[in-house]
Write a protein that holds these residues in place. Sequence first.
Motif, PDB file in Angstrom:
ATOM      1  N   ILE A  11     -52.412  31.327 -17.665  1.00 44.71           N
ATOM      2  CA  ILE A  11     -53.881  31.287 -17.739  1.00 44.71           C
ATOM      3  C   ILE A  11     -54.335  31.050 -19.177  1.00 44.71           C
ATOM      4  O   ILE A  11     -55.244  30.252 -19.438  1.00 44.71           O
ATOM      5  N   GLY A  12     -53.705  31.718 -20.130  1.00 42.74           N
ATOM      6  CA  GLY A  12     -54.061  31.534 -21.538  1.00 42.74           C
ATOM      7  C   GLY A  12     -53.827  30.118 -22.018  1.00 42.74           C
ATOM      8  O   GLY A  12     -54.663  29.539 -22.725  1.00 42.74           O
ATOM      9  N   ILE A  13     -52.708  29.543 -21.635  1.00 46.78           N
ATOM     10  CA  ILE A  13     -52.414  28.158 -22.020  1.00 46.78           C
ATOM     11  C   ILE A  13     -53.407  27.205 -21.376  1.00 46.78           C
ATOM     12  O   ILE A  13     -53.897  26.270 -22.023  1.00 46.78           O
ATOM     13  N   ALA A  14     -53.737  27.432 -20.115  1.00 45.40           N
ATOM     14  CA  ALA A  14     -54.709  26.573 -19.424  1.00 45.40           C
ATOM     15  C   ALA A  14     -56.077  26.660 -20.096  1.00 45.40           C
ATOM     16  O   ALA A  14     -56.775  25.643 -20.223  1.00 45.40           O
ATOM     17  N   GLU A  15     -56.476  27.844 -20.541  1.00 48.05           N
ATOM     18  CA  GLU A  15     -57.759  27.989 -21.240  1.00 48.05           C
ATOM     19  C   GLU A  15     -57.765  27.223 -22.557  1.00 48.05           C
ATOM     20  O   GLU A  15     -58.746  26.551 -22.887  1.00 48.05           O
ATOM     21  N   ILE A  16     -56.681  27.309 -23.301  1.00 47.93           N
ATOM     22  CA  ILE A  16     -56.601  26.607 -24.584  1.00 47.93           C
ATOM     23  C   ILE A  16     -56.596  25.096 -24.371  1.00 47.93           C
ATOM     24  O   ILE A  16     -57.319  24.363 -25.057  1.00 47.93           O
ATOM     25  N   LEU A 107     -59.030  21.832 -14.814  1.00 47.92           N
ATOM     26  CA  LEU A 107     -58.538  23.092 -15.370  1.00 47.92           C
ATOM     27  C   LEU A 107     -59.571  24.209 -15.243  1.00 47.92           C
ATOM     28  O   LEU A 107     -59.254  25.323 -14.836  1.00 47.92           O
ATOM     29  N   PHE A 108     -60.809  23.918 -15.588  1.00 53.83           N
ATOM     30  CA  PHE A 108     -61.815  24.974 -15.621  1.00 53.83           C
ATOM     31  C   PHE A 108     -62.307  25.386 -14.241  1.00 53.83           C
ATOM     32  O   PHE A 108     -62.804  26.490 -14.079  1.00 53.83           O
ATOM     33  N   VAL A 109     -62.177  24.532 -13.252  1.00 55.18           N
ATOM     34  CA  VAL A 109     -62.508  24.952 -11.883  1.00 55.18           C
ATOM     35  C   VAL A 109     -61.548  26.050 -11.450  1.00 55.18           C
ATOM     36  O   VAL A 109     -61.952  27.086 -10.918  1.00 55.18           O
ATOM     37  N   VAL A 110     -60.268  25.827 -11.711  1.00 50.92           N
ATOM     38  CA  VAL A 110     -59.258  26.827 -11.346  1.00 50.92           C
ATOM     39  C   VAL A 110     -59.464  28.111 -12.153  1.00 50.92           C
ATOM     40  O   VAL A 110     -59.419  29.220 -11.615  1.00 50.92           O
ATOM     41  N   LEU A 111     -59.712  27.981 -13.451  1.00 58.13           N
ATOM     42  CA  LEU A 111     -59.911  29.167 -14.292  1.00 58.13           C
ATOM     43  C   LEU A 111     -61.180  29.926 -13.912  1.00 58.13           C
ATOM     44  O   LEU A 111     -61.198  31.163 -13.937  1.00 58.13           O
ATOM     45  N   GLY A 112     -62.239  29.216 -13.555  1.00 57.74           N
ATOM     46  CA  GLY A 112     -63.473  29.877 -13.129  1.00 57.74           C
ATOM     47  C   GLY A 112     -63.291  30.633 -11.829  1.00 57.74           C
ATOM     48  O   GLY A 112     -63.772  31.763 -11.672  1.00 57.74           O
ATOM     49  N   ALA A 113     -62.578  30.028 -10.885  1.00 55.31           N
ATOM     50  CA  ALA A 113     -62.303  30.707  -9.616  1.00 55.31           C
ATOM     51  C   ALA A 113     -61.426  31.930  -9.847  1.00 55.31           C
ATOM     52  O   ALA A 113     -61.633  32.986  -9.235  1.00 55.31           O
ATOM     53  N   GLU A 114     -60.456  31.812 -10.735  1.00 57.78           N
ATOM     54  CA  GLU A 114     -59.583  32.946 -11.040  1.00 57.78           C
ATOM     55  C   GLU A 114     -60.362  34.084 -11.684  1.00 57.78           C
ATOM     56  O   GLU A 114     -60.163  35.256 -11.360  1.00 57.78           O
ATOM     57  N   LYS A 115     -61.283  33.752 -12.590  1.00 53.91           N
ATOM     58  CA  LYS A 115     -62.077  34.795 -13.242  1.00 53.91           C
ATOM     59  C   LYS A 115     -62.989  35.472 -12.229  1.00 53.91           C
ATOM     60  O   LYS A 115     -63.125  36.696 -12.248  1.00 53.91           O
TER      61      LYS A 115
END
Length: 123
Positions: A11-16, A107-115
Amino acid sequence: MINTVDYNLLIGIAEIVGTAVFAITGAIAAQGKRLDIFGVVVLAIVAAVGGGTVRDVILDASPVFWVVNNTSLYVAIVSAIVAFIACRYLSYPRRLMLILDAAGLALFVVLGAEKAHSLGMSP
């Protein structure tokens, strides 16, 4: 099954990577408007962290993610400066902005859903 340490690292790598991609997209868009380096960096920061800021406000996740951990701001600034220099001296295909924008959105769709899921929001 993936363990928690590997999951958090992923998750951290995907955010960066997502932040860098959107900062580069913002810098390329700013280059088209012939802005100076300050304008490019400001637009890149807004492009890189703006969506996540809106997400955190909607999800009532305070404080906003980039206030807690400024890594996103540093990544956006460095990415914008590198893109500013690269765009001045190297030619790039115009479709690059569209490709990077699509990659950042993915990337951010997945990260937003995860958050949202981690905050206990319903689908």
